[in-house]
Design an enzyme around this catalytic site. Structure first.
Site, mmCIF file in Angstrom:
data_model
loop_
_atom_site.group_PDB
_atom_site.id
_atom_site.type_symbol
_atom_site.label_atom_id
_atom_site.label_comp_id
_atom_site.label_asym_id
_atom_site.label_seq_id
_atom_site.Cartn_x
_atom_site.Cartn_y
_atom_site.Cartn_z
ATOM 1 C CE LYS A 82 -3.929 -2.195 2.301
ATOM 2 N NZ LYS A 82 -4.814 -2.200 3.475
ATOM 3 C CE1 TYR A 107 -4.006 -12.804 10.263
ATOM 4 C CE2 TYR A 107 -2.737 -10.794 10.510
ATOM 5 C CZ TYR A 107 -3.582 -11.597 9.766
ATOM 6 O OH TYR A 107 -4.000 -11.178 8.540
ATOM 7 C CG HIS A 165 0.022 -5.440 9.027
ATOM 8 N ND1 HIS A 165 -0.287 -6.515 9.832
ATOM 9 C CD2 HIS A 165 -0.775 -5.564 7.938
ATOM 10 C CE1 HIS A 165 -1.219 -7.245 9.252
ATOM 11 N NE2 HIS A 165 -1.530 -6.690 8.096
#
Length: 294
Positions: free
Chosen positions: A169, A275, A266
């Protein structure tokens, strides 16, 4: 010194809360105080967002229902707003604290046995066997997003070192390890299959469709669904399921959370921490099913 009584006096005098509500606030904040003192944190100014997230996990592990946890979080936010207004802390660590509703959207994952069945599902007699095998192996081995997977170029692969360069991203670049199983499949695919597909329209991208063009995200989805059916897997499986499975299996195996954060790309470790909760749910489920006094 956590100023709990001063906080309760403020709620009573300035906000006029009922004795019953004050009792609830008091229980919630004293529970937080006990948790923090247990971790060696002596003052509220030392509390970080990470400690508050651990506090939320403790509440869940203690068996509190989501409604009770949301009420406690509301009390914690009110408490830190009071401390900030009084100049007793310089920042509010509860600002980005997430309520437990996000736990209702925990990602689905495959078991190790299901992953093995999926990776073995492509038909060796199919001319695109090595393309499909390499794609599945790479997706599970790297944990990349499907948008990253379809954009990986041949030049982005370092087959000697076992890494791939991907762009996540915001075009943020990172290196992800690939693993021996995926490397073997990719080498065969690049050597024996991709040259037969390439017709000058591949744009240097690793994974091509039958027409020699870069695979689309929908193309990856269709390939995955084909092999999920062949593997006899009944769960709903999407390309993102392999990413969730990658992260969960690493953490179940004892991987460091920060390393998994880096591999997933991330920006914030709190995103990766979902998670750890998946892992806790797995452990809780095992305990519930097999412990004689669960």
């Amino acid at each position: 010194m956590y100023h709990v009584q001063a906080f309760l006096d403020h709620l009573s005098v300035e906000r006029g809360l009922s004795p019953r509500t004050l009792d609830a606030y008091g229980r919630d904040i004293r529970r937080l105080e006990a948790f923090l003192l247990e971790r060696g944190i002596a003052r509220p100014g030392e509390v970080t967002a990470a400690e508050l997230r651990e506090f939320v996990y403790r509440l869940k592990d203690d068996g509190l229902q989501p409604t009770s946890i949301r009420r406690t979080l509301s009390a914690v936010r009110t408490y830190f707003a009071f401390l900030l207004a009084e100049g007793l802390v310089v920042s509010d660590p509860s600002e980005r604290l997430e309520p437990p509703r996000v736990w209702r959207r925990l990602p689905g994952v495959l078991s190790r046995a299901e992953v093995e069945r999926l990776l073995e599902a492509p038909d060796p007699a199919d001319r695109l066997y090595w393309r499909d095998r390499a794609l599945l192996e790479f997706a599970y081995a790297s944990g990349v997003r499907v948008s990253e997977l379809v954009a990986v170029r041949v030049l982005d692969l370092d087959l000697e070192e076992g890494f791939a360069r991907v762009f996540g991203k915001g075009a943020k670049e990172r290196l992800v390890p690939v693993g021996q199983g995926a490397l073997r499949a990719i080498r065969v695919y690049l050597r024996e299959v991709r040259p037969t597909l390439e017709r000058g329209r591949g744009k240097g991208v690793v994974f091509l469709n039958g027409r020699g063009e870069p695979l689309s995200r929908m193309g990856v989805w269709k390939i995955l669904q084909k092999h999920v059916r062949r593997a006899g897997i009944r769960k709903r499986v999407t390309p993102h399921t392999l990413r969730h499975t990658f992260a969960t299996h690493l953490l179940e195996g004892g991987a460091d959370l920060a390393a998994v954060q880096e591999m997933l790309g991330h920006a914030d470790i709190s995103t990766t921490q979902i998670y750890t909760h998946v892992d806790r749910e797995y452990l809780r489920d095992v305990h519930r099913r097999f412990h004689p006094r669960a």
